[in-house]
Design a protein around this motif. Structure first.
Motif, PDB file in Angstrom:
ATOM      1  N   ILE A 156       0.834  -1.203   0.000  1.00 34.77           N
ATOM      2  CA  ILE A 156       0.000   0.000   0.000  1.00 34.77           C
ATOM      3  C   ILE A 156       0.871   1.256   0.000  1.00 34.77           C
ATOM      4  CG2 ILE A 156      -1.586   1.394   1.403  1.00 34.77           C
ATOM      5  CD1 ILE A 156      -2.883  -1.318   2.287  1.00 34.77           C
ATOM      6  N   PHE A 157       1.909   1.256   0.837  1.00 35.85           N
ATOM      7  CA  PHE A 157       2.762   2.436   0.985  1.00 35.85           C
ATOM      8  C   PHE A 157       3.949   2.443   0.023  1.00 35.85           C
ATOM      9  CE2 PHE A 157       0.611   2.194   5.166  1.00 35.85           C
ATOM     10  CZ  PHE A 157      -0.034   3.418   5.097  1.00 35.85           C
ATOM     11  N   GLN A 158       3.999   1.465  -0.884  1.00 27.15           N
ATOM     12  CA  GLN A 158       5.055   1.383  -1.903  1.00 27.15           C
ATOM     13  C   GLN A 158       6.456   1.433  -1.292  1.00 27.15           C
ATOM     14  OE1 GLN A 158       4.349   4.026  -5.218  1.00 27.15           O
ATOM     15  NE2 GLN A 158       2.276   3.282  -5.491  1.00 27.15           N
ATOM     16  N   VAL A 159       6.623   0.707  -0.205  1.00 27.00           N
ATOM     17  CA  VAL A 159       7.890   0.695   0.526  1.00 27.00           C
ATOM     18  C   VAL A 159       9.036   0.201  -0.358  1.00 27.00           C
ATOM     19  CG1 VAL A 159       9.110  -0.393   2.464  1.00 27.00           C
ATOM     20  CG2 VAL A 159       6.789   0.486   2.783  1.00 27.00           C
ATOM     21  N   ILE A 160       8.819  -0.864  -1.099  1.00 22.58           N
ATOM     22  CA  ILE A 160       9.896  -1.435  -1.913  1.00 22.58           C
ATOM     23  C   ILE A 160      10.273  -0.499  -3.059  1.00 22.58           C
ATOM     24  CG2 ILE A 160      10.654  -3.434  -3.254  1.00 22.58           C
ATOM     25  CD1 ILE A 160      10.156  -4.089  -0.301  1.00 22.58           C
ATOM     26  N   LEU A 161       9.286   0.125  -3.687  1.00 20.82           N
ATOM     27  CA  LEU A 161       9.582   1.074  -4.761  1.00 20.82           C
ATOM     28  C   LEU A 161      10.402   2.245  -4.228  1.00 20.82           C
ATOM     29  CD1 LEU A 161       9.304   2.009  -7.691  1.00 20.82           C
ATOM     30  CD2 LEU A 161       7.105   3.049  -7.060  1.00 20.82           C
ATOM     31  N   GLU A 162      10.023   2.770  -3.087  1.00 16.61           N
ATOM     32  CA  GLU A 162      10.769   3.884  -2.497  1.00 16.61           C
ATOM     33  C   GLU A 162      12.196   3.457  -2.127  1.00 16.61           C
ATOM     34  OE1 GLU A 162       9.928   7.094  -2.534  1.00 16.61           O
ATOM     35  OE2 GLU A 162       8.212   6.319  -3.653  1.00 16.61           O
ATOM     36  N   GLU A 163      12.320   2.252  -1.587  1.00 12.29           N
ATOM     37  CA  GLU A 163      13.635   1.715  -1.235  1.00 12.29           C
ATOM     38  C   GLU A 163      14.510   1.611  -2.487  1.00 12.29           C
ATOM     39  OE1 GLU A 163      14.627  -2.715  -0.140  1.00 12.29           O
ATOM     40  OE2 GLU A 163      13.853  -1.712   1.650  1.00 12.29           O
ATOM     41  N   ALA A 164      13.945   1.133  -3.571  1.00 13.44           N
ATOM     42  CA  ALA A 164      14.693   1.007  -4.822  1.00 13.44           C
ATOM     43  C   ALA A 164      15.117   2.375  -5.351  1.00 13.44           C
ATOM     44  CB  ALA A 164      13.855   0.266  -5.869  1.00 13.44           C
ATOM     45  N   LYS A 165      14.212   3.334  -5.318  1.00 18.98           N
ATOM     46  CA  LYS A 165      14.530   4.684  -5.809  1.00 18.98           C
ATOM     47  C   LYS A 165      15.598   5.361  -4.963  1.00 18.98           C
ATOM     48  CE  LYS A 165      10.170   5.779  -8.103  1.00 18.98           C
ATOM     49  NZ  LYS A 165       8.987   6.658  -8.069  1.00 18.98           N
ATOM     50  N   GLU A 166      15.633   5.044  -3.669  1.00 16.88           N
ATOM     51  CA  GLU A 166      16.653   5.615  -2.786  1.00 16.88           C
ATOM     52  C   GLU A 166      18.003   4.914  -2.929  1.00 16.88           C
ATOM     53  OE1 GLU A 166      15.033   5.445   1.164  1.00 16.88           O
ATOM     54  OE2 GLU A 166      13.427   6.864   0.681  1.00 16.88           O
ATOM     55  N   SER A 167      17.997   3.675  -3.413  1.00 17.02           N
ATOM     56  CA  SER A 167      19.216   2.861  -3.442  1.00 17.02           C
ATOM     57  C   SER A 167      19.901   2.822  -4.800  1.00 17.02           C
ATOM     58  CB  SER A 167      18.880   1.424  -3.029  1.00 17.02           C
ATOM     59  OG  SER A 167      18.327   1.403  -1.733  1.00 17.02           O
ATOM     60  N   TYR A 168      19.197   3.160  -5.874  1.00 16.58           N
ATOM     61  CA  TYR A 168      19.733   3.040  -7.232  1.00 16.58           C
ATOM     62  C   TYR A 168      19.389   4.285  -8.026  1.00 16.58           C
ATOM     63  CZ  TYR A 168      20.091  -1.784  -5.761  1.00 16.58           C
ATOM     64  OH  TYR A 168      20.404  -2.905  -5.044  1.00 16.58           O
ATOM     65  N   PRO A 169      20.197   4.587  -9.047  1.00 12.86           N
ATOM     66  CA  PRO A 169      19.845   5.713  -9.910  1.00 12.86           C
ATOM     67  C   PRO A 169      18.452   5.496 -10.508  1.00 12.86           C
ATOM     68  CG  PRO A 169      22.073   4.961 -10.370  1.00 12.86           C
ATOM     69  CD  PRO A 169      21.457   3.948  -9.440  1.00 12.86           C
ATOM     70  N   GLU A 170      17.689   6.563 -10.577  1.00 13.17           N
ATOM     71  CA  GLU A 170      16.287   6.455 -10.993  1.00 13.17           C
ATOM     72  C   GLU A 170      16.120   5.848 -12.385  1.00 13.17           C
ATOM     73  OE1 GLU A 170      12.256   9.123 -10.771  1.00 13.17           O
ATOM     74  OE2 GLU A 170      13.970   9.620  -9.510  1.00 13.17           O
ATOM     75  N   ASP A 171      17.111   6.064 -13.263  1.00 12.58           N
ATOM     76  CA  ASP A 171      16.975   5.513 -14.616  1.00 12.58           C
ATOM     77  C   ASP A 171      17.185   3.994 -14.665  1.00 12.58           C
ATOM     78  OD1 ASP A 171      19.727   5.567 -14.183  1.00 12.58           O
ATOM     79  OD2 ASP A 171      20.198   6.472 -16.127  1.00 12.58           O
ATOM     80  N   ARG A 172      17.571   3.393 -13.568  1.00 15.42           N
ATOM     81  CA  ARG A 172      17.701   1.932 -13.503  1.00 15.42           C
ATOM     82  C   ARG A 172      16.472   1.266 -12.904  1.00 15.42           C
ATOM     83  NH1 ARG A 172      23.636   0.827 -10.988  1.00 15.42           N
ATOM     84  NH2 ARG A 172      24.627   2.554 -12.069  1.00 15.42           N
ATOM     85  N   VAL A 173      15.608   2.039 -12.282  1.00 12.18           N
ATOM     86  CA  VAL A 173      14.455   1.489 -11.558  1.00 12.18           C
ATOM     87  C   VAL A 173      13.210   1.569 -12.425  1.00 12.18           C
ATOM     88  CG1 VAL A 173      12.999   1.729  -9.501  1.00 12.18           C
ATOM     89  CG2 VAL A 173      15.466   2.172  -9.342  1.00 12.18           C
ATOM     90  N   VAL A 174      12.517   0.422 -12.535  1.00 13.53           N
ATOM     91  CA  VAL A 174      11.270   0.395 -13.291  1.00 13.53           C
ATOM     92  C   VAL A 174      10.233  -0.381 -12.473  1.00 13.53           C
ATOM     93  CG1 VAL A 174      11.993  -1.641 -14.625  1.00 13.53           C
ATOM     94  CG2 VAL A 174      10.183  -0.175 -15.497  1.00 13.53           C
ATOM     95  N   ALA A 175       9.053   0.212 -12.328  1.00  9.87           N
ATOM     96  CA  ALA A 175       7.940  -0.456 -11.644  1.00  9.87           C
ATOM     97  C   ALA A 175       7.062  -1.110 -12.705  1.00  9.87           C
ATOM     98  CB  ALA A 175       7.133   0.556 -10.836  1.00  9.87           C
ATOM     99  N   LEU A 176       6.751  -2.391 -12.486  1.00  9.71           N
ATOM    100  CA  LEU A 176       5.914  -3.132 -13.423  1.00  9.71           C
ATOM    101  C   LEU A 176       4.731  -3.744 -12.686  1.00  9.71           C
ATOM    102  CD1 LEU A 176       8.648  -5.014 -15.510  1.00  9.71           C
ATOM    103  CD2 LEU A 176       7.427  -2.914 -16.131  1.00  9.71           C
ATOM    104  N   LYS A 177       3.565  -3.623 -13.288  1.00 15.41           N
ATOM    105  CA  LYS A 177       2.345  -4.208 -12.733  1.00 15.41           C
ATOM    106  C   LYS A 177       2.421  -5.731 -12.832  1.00 15.41           C
ATOM    107  CE  LYS A 177      -2.621  -4.114 -13.465  1.00 15.41           C
ATOM    108  NZ  LYS A 177      -3.678  -3.694 -14.385  1.00 15.41           N
TER     109      LYS A 177
END
Length: 177
Positions: free
Chosen positions: A131-152
């Motif tokens: 619900i709070f998108q914890v993993i997505l936020e963790e990924a965005k904080e840990s890796y350059p944004e152009d490497r992170v992709v969220a997929l349904k």
């Protein structure tokens, strides 16, 4: 998703997300499709005793991050790996060329985790993380944004589309050597 960022001949992909989002299913199918090595961190931790014991409340091993990273270092330098784990913030940034965060509708996730037999505490914790998108936020904080992709990742159709998307990305990836 960024072009190659190392001298590897093949990229490394991290597939992450809340438990129940389809990480292992996607990683297994993708690895088979593109002939990469699939590394399920949970299985690796169990098989190689890379943990500090058992957490009774969460009903899982207590991962030893240093032992996991030491175990994976050489294989990650080779490239051609799909690493599957619900956490992503302890891996070295240099290891991954693409970080995939799978996301699932909360009702679908609840049903999947219930079917797995998760206890109420573990089920609630994981649904709240989604619900709070914890993993997505963790990924965005840990890796350059152009490497992170969220997929349904709600349906079989989503899974097929994700495999196609990632297969195409790998085909177009070029090492930065």
């Amino acid at each position: 998703m960024v072009e190659g960022s190392s001298k590897r001949k093949r990229p490394n992909i991290l597939v992450t997300g809340t438990p129940g989002t389809g990480k292992t299913t996607l990683s297994t199918a993708l690895a088979e499709s593109i002939q990469f090595r699939h590394i399920n961190v949970g299985d690796l931790v169990k098989d190689k005793n890379l943990h500090d014991g058992w957490d009774d409340e969460l009903d899982c091993f207590i991962l030893n991050e240093d032992l996991v990273c030491d175990e994976l270092e050489d294989v990650m330098e080779e490239g051609g790996n799909i690493v599957d784990h619900h956490g992503c913030d302890f891996f070295p940034e240099r290891w991954f060329d693409c970080v995939v965060v799978l996301q699932t509708d909360n009702t679908v996730l609840y049903d999947r985790l219930s079917h797995r037999g998760y206890n109420e505490t573990k089920l609630s914790n994981n649904v709240e993380c989604e619900i709070f998108q914890v993993i997505l936020e963790e990924a965005k904080e840990s890796y350059p944004e152009d490497r992170v992709v969220a997929l349904k990742s709600d349906t079989i159709e989503d899974m097929s589309r994700n495999i196609t998307t990632l297969t195409d990305w790998v085909s177009n990836w070029h090492s930065a050597s």
